[in-house]
Design a protein around this motif. Structure first.
Motif, PDB file in Angstrom:
ATOM      1  N   ARG A 288       0.899  -1.247   0.146  1.00  0.00           N
ATOM      2  CA  ARG A 288       0.047  -0.155   0.012  1.00  0.00           C
ATOM      3  C   ARG A 288       0.731   1.310   0.055  1.00  0.00           C
ATOM      4  NH1 ARG A 288      -5.212   1.222   1.083  1.00  0.00           N
ATOM      5  NH2 ARG A 288      -5.755   3.546   1.957  1.00  0.00           N
ATOM      6  N   MET A 292       1.227   0.916  -4.215  1.00  0.00           N
ATOM      7  CA  MET A 292       0.046   1.754  -4.495  1.00  0.00           C
ATOM      8  C   MET A 292       0.341   3.120  -4.737  1.00  0.00           C
ATOM      9  SD  MET A 292      -3.217  -0.672  -3.207  1.00  0.00           S
ATOM     10  CE  MET A 292      -3.199  -2.552  -3.657  1.00  0.00           C
ATOM     11  N   LEU A 326      -5.606  -4.936  -8.526  1.00  0.00           N
ATOM     12  CA  LEU A 326      -6.094  -3.854  -9.295  1.00  0.00           C
ATOM     13  C   LEU A 326      -7.055  -4.591 -10.441  1.00  0.00           C
ATOM     14  CD1 LEU A 326      -3.289  -1.516  -9.902  1.00  0.00           C
ATOM     15  CD2 LEU A 326      -5.144  -1.067  -8.481  1.00  0.00           C
ATOM     16  N   ARG A 329     -10.455  -5.797  -8.881  1.00  0.00           N
ATOM     17  CA  ARG A 329     -11.036  -4.607  -8.819  1.00  0.00           C
ATOM     18  C   ARG A 329     -11.848  -4.041 -10.044  1.00  0.00           C
ATOM     19  NH1 ARG A 329     -12.697  -0.102  -5.839  1.00  0.00           N
ATOM     20  NH2 ARG A 329     -12.734   2.027  -6.782  1.00  0.00           N
ATOM     21  N   GLN A 330     -11.336  -4.133 -11.172  1.00  0.00           N
ATOM     22  CA  GLN A 330     -11.761  -3.803 -12.352  1.00  0.00           C
ATOM     23  C   GLN A 330     -12.748  -4.609 -12.829  1.00  0.00           C
ATOM     24  OE1 GLN A 330      -8.744  -3.558 -15.412  1.00  0.00           O
ATOM     25  NE2 GLN A 330      -7.579  -1.843 -14.322  1.00  0.00           N
ATOM     26  N   ARG A 333     -16.433  -4.895  -8.469  1.00  0.00           N
ATOM     27  CA  ARG A 333     -16.148  -3.629  -7.640  1.00  0.00           C
ATOM     28  C   ARG A 333     -16.343  -3.934  -6.066  1.00  0.00           C
ATOM     29  NH1 ARG A 333     -13.750   0.933  -9.830  1.00  0.00           N
ATOM     30  NH2 ARG A 333     -14.009   0.690 -12.038  1.00  0.00           N
ATOM     31  N   ALA A 344     -10.210   2.223   1.366  1.00  0.00           N
ATOM     32  CA  ALA A 344      -9.419   1.514  -0.098  1.00  0.00           C
ATOM     33  C   ALA A 344      -9.817   2.253  -1.235  1.00  0.00           C
ATOM     34  CB  ALA A 344     -10.312  -0.251  -0.196  1.00  0.00           C
ATOM     35  N   ASP A 345     -11.126   2.332  -1.225  1.00  0.00           N
ATOM     36  CA  ASP A 345     -11.766   3.218  -2.211  1.00  0.00           C
ATOM     37  C   ASP A 345     -10.944   4.641  -2.551  1.00  0.00           C
ATOM     38  OD1 ASP A 345     -13.951   1.757  -3.426  1.00  0.00           O
ATOM     39  OD2 ASP A 345     -15.386   2.401  -1.988  1.00  0.00           O
ATOM     40  N   TYR A 348      -7.604   3.475  -4.343  1.00  0.00           N
ATOM     41  CA  TYR A 348      -7.913   2.547  -5.416  1.00  0.00           C
ATOM     42  C   TYR A 348      -8.336   3.844  -6.751  1.00  0.00           C
ATOM     43  CZ  TYR A 348      -7.137  -2.010  -4.247  1.00  0.00           C
ATOM     44  OH  TYR A 348      -6.623  -3.149  -3.505  1.00  0.00           O
ATOM     45  N   ASP A 349      -9.232   4.736  -6.019  1.00  0.00           N
ATOM     46  CA  ASP A 349      -9.555   5.604  -7.092  1.00  0.00           C
ATOM     47  C   ASP A 349      -8.422   6.648  -7.772  1.00  0.00           C
ATOM     48  OD1 ASP A 349     -11.843   4.406  -6.967  1.00  0.00           O
ATOM     49  OD2 ASP A 349     -12.948   6.259  -5.766  1.00  0.00           O
ATOM     50  N   LEU A 351      -5.457   5.275  -8.617  1.00  0.00           N
ATOM     51  CA  LEU A 351      -4.495   4.480  -9.302  1.00  0.00           C
ATOM     52  C   LEU A 351      -5.143   4.492 -10.715  1.00  0.00           C
ATOM     53  CD1 LEU A 351      -4.112   1.682  -6.687  1.00  0.00           C
ATOM     54  CD2 LEU A 351      -2.724   3.775  -6.860  1.00  0.00           C
ATOM     55  N   GLU A 467      -5.898  -5.792   1.350  1.00  0.00           N
ATOM     56  CA  GLU A 467      -7.225  -5.086   1.891  1.00  0.00           C
ATOM     57  C   GLU A 467      -8.250  -5.887   2.310  1.00  0.00           C
ATOM     58  OE1 GLU A 467      -7.038  -1.756   2.323  1.00  0.00           O
ATOM     59  OE2 GLU A 467      -5.497  -0.993   1.087  1.00  0.00           O
TER      60      GLU A 467
END
Length: 600
Positions: A288, A292, A326, A329-330, A333, A344-345, A348-349, A351, A467
């Motif tokens: 992280r 990330m 990643l 996540r794609q 969701r 996390a959101d 991730y948002d 990246l 996560e």
């Protein structure tokens, strides 16, 4: 704008008195066993002895083997053979003379016999690996080339120089011994011997700017050297068990400088060299705070929607985990609810999407880790935990010693012969200087890494969690460029190749000449360099590694050029290079973290 790195004081948890006694005893036993677990070694030896005792047929077979090898040694001692021996330890013509030739052949008999004797049916696989490895180490220590009276080259050079080579070798031994005594863990960085190639002066000199810093990393963005660049930047994730500048050594063999000159915006992570206050940093922090947040920093600086990524060694393992997270996540969701989801959101948002993933000498399946697996089992891990509990970290010297042990013939015995018996000066280079610039690993991170990946192979099995959510490498959606090296003791290429079994995306695999470091630092123009390369897609099915190597074309030169072409084919048209926003300019490269040094 210049910042000092943040500091954090983390106190180790209190230890119960009875546990302190256990740790003290285990520490003394480990010291007697050169940092290894004596329990693990004893179990392997007992496993071998019991299985051999219960196999009289195997005993007779080994006795017959000893007789056959002894007869072969007698024949070879008297036979005429070419003056040059394939084994570099015995390559000089002086080894053809009696009695040195007889001693050499006796050593070879001993080596061959022990390799055979270590194999006994029924033994635990790890014990067999452990016994075979240490049997080879013990035999290598007995090689006649290691000792002054049994090495004809040492005797000849000493006599011809009037004893000067012996005197010089003795002086060098005393100098090295005194330097080891002076280098105590408490020695301040300013009192350490300077590196032969100073960081920021002779190595790590590609111009750039630190654009981000947290307690674990600095992110360097290099200045463009071409009028236009591809829109997708490249983020490099080096291993945290080494300083990042293995990929930015002298200008003539810097992968960073080479890629910048090819029209790429290159960024790289520089890892903080931890101390006792960092003992609580774990694997999740490295994913992280490390990978990330570096991706987010690159996106902020370049405004790129897609980013190429490259990970080396352990950095490649980290990158593969993040790429899987990643990709998941794609595809899905769903994230943990509540505060964890909001955190996390939020990250991730920020990246970018991954345009490609490159893994250099990086393992993702640890079921066959090669010689490094010798040091990893439950008892060895307990010994490491006991050692790290005292300091809060695994010292750089411990790591360097383990890697030297893996190739002790060249890195210990042959070096000692040249330096102490022949009185030869070491010819330094930038890679040797980098190799002496050791780094530490935090207690928690190192323990989690060995336990989850090496012992339990959690990543390949789909049990590793990021996560709080399980990840699998099959979720990686970006194309892969994967490099293994032929003589890699740390990440054997067949183990690296197993990523074909774990992913569902096109893979361009490269098998490069050289070892774990020299095979990667393989700039164009270096002599005697070659590589094999081939691309497979999921529809091709499984191709075994040896079958792949038998059919993949062999090309002369550096794999860097093939990588440049591969990246360019997956990049957009060139445009004006991005300008680093003033508020993101922390300090000039190479930054602060790469200069953190400790005696241990």
């Amino acid at each position: 704008m210049t910042q000092s790195p943040p500091t954090f004081a983390v106190q180790p948890p209190p230890t119960k008195p009875h546990r302190q006694l256990d740790q003290w005893v285990q520490s003394r036993l480990s010291e007697a066993a050169m940092g290894l677990s004596p329990i693990s070694l004893a179990l392997a030896q007992a496993d071998w002895l019991w299985h051999l005792a219960a196999a009289p047929g195997r005993q007779l077979e080994l006795a017959q083997k000893a007789l056959e090898l002894s007869a072969q040694a007698l024949r070879n001692s008297s036979a005429h053979e070419p003056a040059h021996d394939a084994d570099p330890r015995f390559a000089e013509p002086e080894w053809q003379q009696w009695p040195f030739k007889a001693w050499r052949e006796t050593f070879r008999v001993l080596d061959d016999w022990w390799r055979e004797a270590a194999q006994v049916e029924g033994m635990n696989r790890h014990h067999q690996h452990l016994l075979g490895f240490f049997a080879r180490q013990g035999v290598d220590a007995l090689a006649p080339s290691n000792w002054p009276l049994s090495n004809p080259v040492v005797l000849k050079s000493g006599l011809q120089s009037g004893g000067q080579t012996w005197i010089k070798g003795s002086q060098q031994f005393l100098q090295d011994a005194a330097a080891m005594r002076r280098a105590q863990p408490s020695t301040p960085a300013e009192d350490l011997e300077p590196l032969p190639y100073p960081v920021g002066e002779k190595v790590a000199v590609t111009p750039g700017q630190v654009i981000y810093r947290n307690r674990l990393i600095e992110v360097i963005q290099y200045r463009p050297s071409t009028p236009e660049v591809h829109p997708e930047p490249l983020l490099i994730v080096p291993s945290c068990i080494m300083k990042y500048y293995i990929l930015d050594l002298s200008p003539e063999n810097s992968l960073v400088r080479y890629l910048v000159a090819q029209g790429f915006t290159v960024c790289i992570i520089s890892w903080h060299n931890p101390d006792a206050s960092d003992r609580a940093l774990g694997m999740q922090d490295y994913l992280r705070l490390g990978v990330m947040e570096a991706l987010a920093a690159v996106q902020r600086s370049t405004a790129a929607e897609r980013v190429h990524t490259l990970g080396y060694c352990l950095g490649g393992t980290f990158l593969a985990i993040v790429a899987a997270a990643l990709g998941r996540r794609q595809a899905d969701r769903i994230l943990p609810t509540g505060q964890q989801r909001r955190r996390a959101d939020a990250l991730y948002d920020q990246l970018p999407a991954l345009a490609s993933v490159t893994l250099l000498a990086a393992q993702t399946d640890f079921s066959e880790p090669g010689e490094l697996g010798v040091f990893i089992d439950d008892d060895q891990l307990q010994t490491l935990r006991t050692s790290m509990a005292r300091t809060g970290y695994l010292s750089g010297k411990q790591m360097a010693g383990s890697f030297q042990f893996l190739n002790s013939r060249d890195l210990i015995w042959s070096r000692n012969t040249r330096r102490y018996l022949l009185g030869q000066d070491e010819i330094g280079n930038d890679m040797m200087s980098w190799n002496a610039d050791v780094t530490r690993l935090p207690e928690r991170m190192h323990s989690e890494y060995l336990s989850s990946l090496f012992l339990n192979n959690a990543l390949a099995a789909g049990h590793y969690r990021v996560e709080g959510r399980g990840v699998a490498l099959v979720d990686i959606q970006a194309p892969l460029f994967v490099v293994g090296t032929v003589r890699d003791h740390i990440s054997p290429w067949r183990s690296v190749y197993k990523i074909h079994l774990l992913t569902d995306t096109p893979i361009t695999f490269v098998l490069a000449a050289g070892g774990h470091n020299a095979g990667i630092v393989s700039e164009p123009g270096r002599p005697r360099r070659s590589y094999q390369i081939a691309t497979t897609v999921p529809a091709d099915g499984w191709i075994e590694p040896d079958a792949w190597a038998a059919q993949a074309p062999l090309l002369e030169g550096s794999w860097w050029e093939a990588y440049r072409d591969w990246l360019q084919a997956r990049s957009g048209p060139k445009q004006a290079p991005p300008v680093i926003p003033a508020e993101l300019q922390v300090c000039e490269a190479p930054g602060l973290y790469v200069k953190e040094r400790y005696a241990d």
